[in-house]
Motif scaffolding. Sequence first.
Motif, PDB file in Angstrom:
ATOM      1  N   UNK A  27       0.808  -1.210   0.000  1.00  0.00           N
ATOM      2  CA  UNK A  27       0.000   0.000   0.000  1.00  0.00           C
ATOM      3  C   UNK A  27       0.840   1.259   0.000  1.00  0.00           C
ATOM      4  N   UNK A  28       1.914   1.253   0.791  1.00  0.00           N
ATOM      5  CA  UNK A  28       2.782   2.424   0.862  1.00  0.00           C
ATOM      6  C   UNK A  28       3.458   2.696  -0.476  1.00  0.00           C
ATOM      7  N   UNK A  29       3.886   1.626  -1.151  1.00  0.00           N
ATOM      8  CA  UNK A  29       4.548   1.792  -2.451  1.00  0.00           C
ATOM      9  C   UNK A  29       3.564   2.309  -3.497  1.00  0.00           C
ATOM     10  N   UNK A  30       2.345   1.768  -3.489  1.00  0.00           N
ATOM     11  CA  UNK A  30       1.324   2.251  -4.424  1.00  0.00           C
ATOM     12  C   UNK A  30       1.050   3.733  -4.203  1.00  0.00           C
ATOM     13  N   UNK A  31       0.913   4.128  -2.937  1.00  0.00           N
ATOM     14  CA  UNK A  31       0.633   5.532  -2.624  1.00  0.00           C
ATOM     15  C   UNK A  31       1.762   6.437  -3.118  1.00  0.00           C
ATOM     16  N   UNK A  32       2.990   5.990  -2.962  1.00  0.00           N
ATOM     17  CA  UNK A  32       4.132   6.785  -3.438  1.00  0.00           C
ATOM     18  C   UNK A  32       4.139   6.881  -4.957  1.00  0.00           C
ATOM     19  N   UNK A  33       3.908   5.749  -5.609  1.00  0.00           N
ATOM     20  CA  UNK A  33       3.946   5.724  -7.074  1.00  0.00           C
ATOM     21  C   UNK A  33       2.833   6.567  -7.683  1.00  0.00           C
ATOM     22  N   UNK A  34       1.664   6.585  -7.029  1.00  0.00           N
ATOM     23  CA  UNK A  34       0.518   7.317  -7.560  1.00  0.00           C
ATOM     24  C   UNK A  34       0.370   8.708  -6.943  1.00  0.00           C
ATOM     25  N   UNK A  35       1.348   9.102  -6.146  1.00  0.00           N
ATOM     26  CA  UNK A  35       1.382  10.442  -5.532  1.00  0.00           C
ATOM     27  C   UNK A  35       0.119  10.715  -4.703  1.00  0.00           C
ATOM     28  N   UNK A  36      -0.284   9.709  -3.932  1.00  0.00           N
ATOM     29  CA  UNK A  36      -1.431   9.861  -3.038  1.00  0.00           C
ATOM     30  C   UNK A  36      -0.879  10.294  -1.686  1.00  0.00           C
ATOM     31  N   UNK A  37      -0.983  11.583  -1.410  1.00  0.00           N
ATOM     32  CA  UNK A  37      -0.297  12.141  -0.252  1.00  0.00           C
ATOM     33  C   UNK A  37      -1.140  12.192   1.012  1.00  0.00           C
ATOM     34  N   UNK A  38      -2.401  11.814   0.914  1.00  0.00           N
ATOM     35  CA  UNK A  38      -3.268  11.866   2.103  1.00  0.00           C
ATOM     36  C   UNK A  38      -3.451  10.484   2.734  1.00  0.00           C
TER      37      UNK A  38
END
Length: 216
Positions: A79-90
């Motif tokens: 999940x953390x990697x996906x958030x970083x890759x997709x620039x999901x900052x919240x």
Amino acid sequence: MGKDKLRKFAEIATFDNVLQLEEGKVMKGKWASQHFGNNNPVVLELACGKGEYAVNMAKLFPEKNFIGVDYKGNRIWRGAKTAREELINNVAFLRIQIETLLDFFEEGEVDEIWITFPDPQPQISREKKRLTSDKFLARYRHVLKEGGCVNLKTDNDGLHAYTFGKIEELKLTLHCKTEDLYRSELVNDMLAIKTYYEKKYLADNKNINYLKFSFN
């Protein structure tokens, strides 16, 4: 520990959206203002596993802050990697034992809690390990704001019934309840989020239980 797990543990140690163990204590009472840099509501996903629910909720609601909580770093990695890759900052992740929740969140700091497909701990001897047992409910009551809700989504009929029993026993406020979510009228964008395991349950024609409650 396998090489792949070791690699993931090493990688999440470099992620700015993952806080681990003692590191997370510095955010107690300051998650919104210091980690996310805003005053938006804070929503937890407990026993988040790969963080699929937290990440997808963050996409749906950019005006809220989401934190996935789990102890298994090799799962959080996804999940953390996906958030970083997709620039999901919240969305962020906290690697802790849920039993220690009060060490990381201040009283009334959390607006809502989601528990999605946790281990049902079906053995009577493991009741205290269930995430809706008395000891966990007491922790949720402490960190939730007044009126803040707890959501439980599970394929396990026994855990659903047990939790409903706790709601009645403790005279909590039940907002909604169903033993077959996708044949009910409750489904919305948030409830329609499906994890990997939920998709497998549905493929096997397993019913999905859901309930939402708050403390008085």
